[in-house]
Design a protein around this motif. Structure first.
Motif, mmCIF file in Angstrom:
data_model
loop_
_atom_site.group_PDB
_atom_site.id
_atom_site.type_symbol
_atom_site.label_atom_id
_atom_site.label_comp_id
_atom_site.label_asym_id
_atom_site.label_seq_id
_atom_site.Cartn_x
_atom_site.Cartn_y
_atom_site.Cartn_z
ATOM 1 N N PHE A 24 -19.258 -19.211 2.259
ATOM 2 C CA PHE A 24 -19.025 -18.282 1.235
ATOM 3 C C PHE A 24 -19.906 -19.043 -0.072
ATOM 4 C CE2 PHE A 24 -16.384 -18.033 -2.709
ATOM 5 C CZ PHE A 24 -16.522 -16.570 -3.007
ATOM 6 N N ARG A 25 -19.759 -20.404 -0.253
ATOM 7 C CA ARG A 25 -20.446 -20.905 -1.412
ATOM 8 C C ARG A 25 -21.979 -20.643 -1.393
ATOM 9 N NH1 ARG A 25 -18.547 -27.188 -0.715
ATOM 10 N NH2 ARG A 25 -18.256 -26.168 1.423
ATOM 11 N N CYS A 27 -23.442 -17.947 -0.112
ATOM 12 C CA CYS A 27 -23.473 -16.474 -0.439
ATOM 13 C C CYS A 27 -23.354 -16.230 -1.710
ATOM 14 C CB CYS A 27 -22.378 -15.794 0.559
ATOM 15 S SG CYS A 27 -23.002 -15.683 2.177
ATOM 16 N N ALA A 28 -22.296 -16.992 -2.308
ATOM 17 C CA ALA A 28 -22.072 -16.623 -3.794
ATOM 18 C C ALA A 28 -23.117 -17.152 -4.612
ATOM 19 C CB ALA A 28 -20.776 -17.314 -4.132
ATOM 20 N N GLY A 29 -23.665 -18.390 -4.240
ATOM 21 C CA GLY A 29 -24.795 -19.056 -4.933
ATOM 22 C C GLY A 29 -26.033 -18.176 -5.002
ATOM 23 N N VAL A 31 -25.817 -14.654 -4.667
ATOM 24 C CA VAL A 31 -25.538 -13.554 -5.359
ATOM 25 C C VAL A 31 -25.693 -13.823 -6.765
ATOM 26 C CG1 VAL A 31 -23.613 -11.900 -5.964
ATOM 27 C CG2 VAL A 31 -24.095 -12.296 -3.700
ATOM 28 N N PHE A 32 -25.313 -14.941 -7.342
ATOM 29 C CA PHE A 32 -25.423 -15.292 -8.566
ATOM 30 C C PHE A 32 -27.012 -15.324 -9.119
ATOM 31 C CE2 PHE A 32 -20.868 -16.749 -8.782
ATOM 32 C CZ PHE A 32 -20.616 -16.088 -9.715
ATOM 33 N N SER A 52 -25.437 -20.428 -10.869
ATOM 34 C CA SER A 52 -25.666 -20.203 -9.347
ATOM 35 C C SER A 52 -25.974 -21.855 -8.700
ATOM 36 C CB SER A 52 -27.004 -19.396 -9.069
ATOM 37 O OG SER A 52 -28.199 -19.953 -9.670
ATOM 38 N N PRO A 55 -22.474 -23.177 -6.938
ATOM 39 C CA PRO A 55 -22.024 -22.923 -5.515
ATOM 40 C C PRO A 55 -23.270 -23.171 -4.582
ATOM 41 C CG PRO A 55 -22.351 -20.652 -6.773
ATOM 42 C CD PRO A 55 -22.295 -22.050 -7.892
#
Length: 87
Positions: A24-25, A27-29, A31-32, A52, A55
């Protein structure tokens, strides 16, 4: 009990420091980073680019910035080992 110990005993900490949380971290990074690149001419885009780092680095290096900020261990491996010792 310190704030970091309370956090590291929480269900959220168990999840975020596990393999699912690591994915998740990452993927979130990503995305940011993508949003920041797409809107890099705006202040929000620059903020997303800067954010970014957290994460992405947490996912790549398997660390927990929240625990560190609260005064606890930085390594997710160390956090998981302490969680298993209590179970």
């Amino acid at each position: 009990m310190t704030l970091s110990e309370r956090f590291n005993r929480s269900g959220f900490s168990r999840w975020i420091n596990g393999s699912g949380g690591r994915a998740f971290r990452l993927c979130a990074g990503i995305v940011f980073l993508a949003v920041g690149m797409g809107f890099r001419s705006s202040p929000w885009g620059i903020a997303a680019l800067a954010w970014s780092f957290f994460p992405l680095s947490a996912g790549i290096f398997n660390v927990c910035w929240i625990s560190l900020w609260l005064g606890g261990p930085f390594s997710s491996v160390t956090i998981r080992q302490s969680q298993q010792g209590r179970s």
